[in-house]
Design a protein around this motif. Sequence first.
Motif, PDB file in Angstrom:
ATOM      1  N   MET A   1       0.835  -1.201   0.000  1.00 41.47           N
ATOM      2  CA  MET A   1       0.000   0.000   0.000  1.00 41.47           C
ATOM      3  C   MET A   1       0.874   1.257   0.000  1.00 41.47           C
ATOM      4  N   ARG A   2       1.973   1.214   0.770  1.00 44.53           N
ATOM      5  CA  ARG A   2       2.898   2.364   0.761  1.00 44.53           C
ATOM      6  C   ARG A   2       3.542   2.529  -0.616  1.00 44.53           C
ATOM      7  N   LEU A   3       3.858   1.393  -1.265  1.00 48.50           N
ATOM      8  CA  LEU A   3       4.424   1.454  -2.615  1.00 48.50           C
ATOM      9  C   LEU A   3       3.445   2.148  -3.565  1.00 48.50           C
ATOM     10  N   LEU A   4       2.170   1.800  -3.457  1.00 46.74           N
ATOM     11  CA  LEU A   4       1.172   2.456  -4.308  1.00 46.74           C
ATOM     12  C   LEU A   4       1.153   3.955  -4.035  1.00 46.74           C
ATOM     13  N   GLY A   5       1.222   4.317  -2.761  1.00 51.41           N
ATOM     14  CA  GLY A   5       1.238   5.737  -2.406  1.00 51.41           C
ATOM     15  C   GLY A   5       2.410   6.461  -3.056  1.00 51.41           C
ATOM     16  N   GLU A   6       3.591   5.832  -2.991  1.00 51.09           N
ATOM     17  CA  GLU A   6       4.768   6.461  -3.602  1.00 51.09           C
ATOM     18  C   GLU A   6       4.642   6.524  -5.116  1.00 51.09           C
ATOM     19  N   ALA A   7       4.060   5.485  -5.701  1.00 50.37           N
ATOM     20  CA  ALA A   7       3.851   5.475  -7.153  1.00 50.37           C
ATOM     21  C   ALA A   7       2.871   6.576  -7.553  1.00 50.37           C
ATOM     22  N   LEU A   8       1.796   6.720  -6.794  1.00 48.71           N
ATOM     23  CA  LEU A   8       0.805   7.761  -7.108  1.00 48.71           C
ATOM     24  C   LEU A   8       1.418   9.154  -6.976  1.00 48.71           C
TER      25      LEU A   8
ATOM     26  N   MET B   1      12.097   2.416  -4.309  1.00 47.89           N
ATOM     27  CA  MET B   1      10.778   2.282  -3.661  1.00 47.89           C
ATOM     28  C   MET B   1      10.542   0.847  -3.189  1.00 47.89           C
ATOM     29  N   PHE B   2      10.938  -0.126  -4.034  1.00 48.09           N
ATOM     30  CA  PHE B   2      10.758  -1.534  -3.635  1.00 48.09           C
ATOM     31  C   PHE B   2      11.549  -1.813  -2.362  1.00 48.09           C
ATOM     32  N   ALA B   3      12.805  -1.338  -2.337  1.00 52.70           N
ATOM     33  CA  ALA B   3      13.659  -1.592  -1.175  1.00 52.70           C
ATOM     34  C   ALA B   3      13.076  -0.920   0.071  1.00 52.70           C
ATOM     35  N   GLY B   4      12.596   0.307  -0.100  1.00 51.33           N
ATOM     36  CA  GLY B   4      12.087   1.071   1.042  1.00 51.33           C
ATOM     37  C   GLY B   4      10.786   0.530   1.608  1.00 51.33           C
ATOM     38  N   THR B   5      10.013  -0.157   0.767  1.00 52.12           N
ATOM     39  CA  THR B   5       8.709  -0.658   1.227  1.00 52.12           C
ATOM     40  C   THR B   5       8.710  -2.174   1.392  1.00 52.12           C
ATOM     41  N   GLY B   6       9.860  -2.800   1.136  1.00 47.01           N
ATOM     42  CA  GLY B   6       9.943  -4.258   1.278  1.00 47.01           C
ATOM     43  C   GLY B   6       9.077  -4.995   0.276  1.00 47.01           C
TER      44      GLY B   6
END
Length: 339
Positions: A212-219, A239-244
């Motif tokens: 969900m955090r990854l989606l937030g960063e993508a948006l 982003m992948f690394a930061g959100t696992g």
Amino acid sequence: MKHADIDTILGIFRGGEEFLLTTHVNPDGDGLGSELALRAGLVRAGKRVRIVNHSPIPGFYRWMDPGGLVERYDPATHDPVIAQAGTIIILDTNQPDRIRSLEGPVRASKAHRVVVDHHLDPHPFADTYFIDDSATSTGELVFRLLSAYLRGPLGPEIAVALYTAIMTDTGSFRYPRTGAETHRIAARLIEEGADPPSIFSAVYETWSPGRMRLLGEALDTLTVSGNGSIAHMVTTRKMFAGTGTTEIETDTFSVYPMNIGKVRIGILFTELADGVKISFRSKGSIPVNRLAQEFGGNGHLNAAGARLHDVTLDVVVADVLRAARKYLDNTLTSHDGTP
Ligand SMILES: [Mn+2]
């Protein structure tokens, strides 16, 4: 290229003893559901069937295979199996490089190679093609095949696998090509034991907080261009690394740009370890499969993809946006005739 009718495929089913099924890299609900349903149907008819894929099953689809029937390709284990299979059925892709590490052994096998798929522009590498690019999903084609092959009830195992395939490839029954026939098939699968709310929940209500955090960063990266008609988003390794998370978890992100009313082309760029993956979406008659082809990809009129290797994200984004603008011209419509 030999395009077979349903009777030819049924003849191949009846005449075969040992089948090997596979699907594309990073398998989705359609690839996995088609494999599991077809396996169940062939096994019921007394055939020996193995499913071997390049990629492991993504976490949110693992519930589909409680028995661990889907094997991950391992050369020592599977090269002899692929070499000795009588029939190899490649599901939900018609490009040999999409089966990745299996491509070499599948090409080298003496097996009869059958492609069952619903994408445009099949590559000539198999022996027999059962392709309908007006179908919503490979699951719909497997439904047609198994309904004719098994005659009697399909049963819950096949029904759940095929319902998942069709539900995921139609975006829960709303993408183009979803018609009355798709709903008739879905109705039959529900009668046979598929439960829509539990399948929907098992596939879509499974996110980790990181996803969900990854989606937030993508948006946060969402950028509108082309006079409001193009929207793109980016996901990066950082982003992948930061959100696992991993690139697989961007599955379904490409729908978000399309929620903007004026947007007609949506693009998601995903940075990979060795390149960039691009997912294209469009509305109406804009042929993003042709846009994807400009970058070595393929797909459908309104949904397509490409993967570029040894390129940098910034350069790819600029190149693709420049190319995408051409497709906003209404005179540029599809040659492939799909609605
Ligand atoms: Mn599909």
